[in-house]
Design an enzyme around this catalytic site. Structure first.
Site, PDB file in Angstrom:
ATOM      1  CB  CYS A  44     -11.467   2.001   9.049  1.00 31.63           C
ATOM      2  SG  CYS A  44     -12.802   0.809   8.832  1.00 31.63           S
ATOM      3  CB  CYS A 101     -12.399   0.696   5.578  1.00 32.16           C
ATOM      4  SG  CYS A 101     -13.445   1.204   6.926  1.00 32.16           S
ATOM      5  CG  ASP A 102      -8.660   1.594   4.449  1.00 29.97           C
ATOM      6  OD1 ASP A 102      -9.460   1.590   3.498  1.00 29.97           O
ATOM      7  OD2 ASP A 102      -8.476   2.571   5.181  1.00 29.97           O
TER       8      ASP A 102
END
Ligand code: NAP
Length: 306
Positions: free
Chosen positions: A132, A135-136
């Site tokens: 992701c 997200c990261d």
């Protein structure tokens, strides 16, 4: 008989449980043997509103569960083996347990990112291997990154990651992309995006965190070393919908189709979270649709009562 059974315990299921519990519907969550969904596989979550310092994914799920339990949600830590949504009351089967009967169902079984199925990717998941970018990505400022895949997800994630990374190298197993032309062109135009064709990741290596990958060229069989700090796997997702085949309407990829909020084709059955969303796929959007499903259940039961 239950008023509502929620299948799945990621952010969608647990938010649905919280709202159903506070509406006095005494929800039962069949949370699965591996409860908590995709967030239990991540480390820091920095984009869930309300946590200015971020929160660890597993902690966020523990807190959501506790919050739902506080208002009377019942949990069953089992996997559902079959459902019958064709007649009411609906029935839910769990191996070696009496059948569960319910007036309504919220399906929030989520989706799983497809993985490369090499041992080292599991070893470094959350330590440089991610599925992701949203997200990261921000953890990789000025780092070299690899994105695996040749579809729209790989182009989108690769282009997005250039906001942070020094370079993003897209590794694709063929020499033509599957992605739509517009997404390809966006990636080709971006000076920070490079491509390695006809190649697969054979190994991710590091010393606790990712330091590089070994790439196999499928045409020449040559093995090369590519140092990098992160590996984003973007080869697709698969929704967890096998249980609902021939009962709930799905798109060709198996995502549940919803209309008017969270309604499925069967009155009384609602769907929330990644199981019906291949576009946004965020914890906060899943939680939002879980809330919508709970409100839809409440209104459905009220209408039936009158
Ligand atoms: P996808 O279209 O199925 O593409 C998957 C890619 O990963 C393909 O290039 C495939 O290679 C490669 N791949 C699959 N398994 C692999 C493996 N084991 N090792 C190496 N490479 C592998 O999946 P997606 O990109 O996630 O897209 C899914 C759907 O969502 C599509 O309909 C897409 O259009 C849509 N989507 C849209 C947007 C957008 O419009 N903003 C963004 C993301 C996704 P091959 O090409 O060789 O098969």
């Amino acid at each position: 008989m239950h008023k509502v059974v929620i299948i799945g315990s990621g952010p969608a299921g647990l938010t649905a449980a919280l709202y159903c519990a506070r509406a006095n519907l005494a929800p039962l969550v069949v949370e699965g043997i591996q409860a908590g969904g995709q967030l239990t596989l991540t480390t820091d979550v920095e984009n869930y509103p309300g946590f200015p310092q971020g929160i660890m994914g597993p902690q966020l799920m523990t807190d959501m569960r506790e919050q739902a339990a506080r208002f009377g949600t019942e949990f069953l830590t089992e996997d559902v083996t079959a459902v019958n949504l064709k007649t009411r009351p609906f029935t839910i089967t769990i191996a070696e347990k009496p059948e569960i009967e319910t007036q309504t169902v919220i399906v929030s079984t989520g989706a799983t990112a497809l993985m490369l199925n090499i041992d080292s990717e599991q070893q470094y998941l959350g330590q440089g291997v991610s599925t992701c970018a949203t997200c990261d990505g921000a953890f990789f400022k000025e780092k070299e990154l690899i994105v695996v895949g040749g579809g729209d997800s790989a182009m989108e994630e690769g282009t997005f990651l250039t906001k942070f990374a020094s370079t993003v190298t897209i590794v694709h197993r063929r020499n033509t992309l599957r992605a739509s032309k517009i997404m390809q062109e966006r990636a080709f135009r971006n000076e920070k995006v490079k491509f390695i064709w006809d190649s697969v990741v054979e190994e991710v290596y590091g010393d606790g965190v990712v330091q590089g990958v070994k790439l196999r060229n499928l045409k020449t069989t040559e093995l090369t070393d590519k140092p990098c700090s992160g590996v984003f796997i973007a080869i697709g997702h698969t929704p967890t919908t096998t249980l609902f085949v021939d009962q709930l309407d799905m798109d060709p990829q198996g995502y549940l189709l919803t209309h008017d909020g969270t309604k499925t084709n069967i009155p009384g059955v609602f769907a929330a979270g990644d199981v019906q969303d291949h576009v946004y796929r965020q914890a906060v959007t899943a939680a939002g649709s879980g809330c919508m499903a709970a409100i839809d259940v409440e209104r459905f039961l009220e209408q039936e009562a009158h």
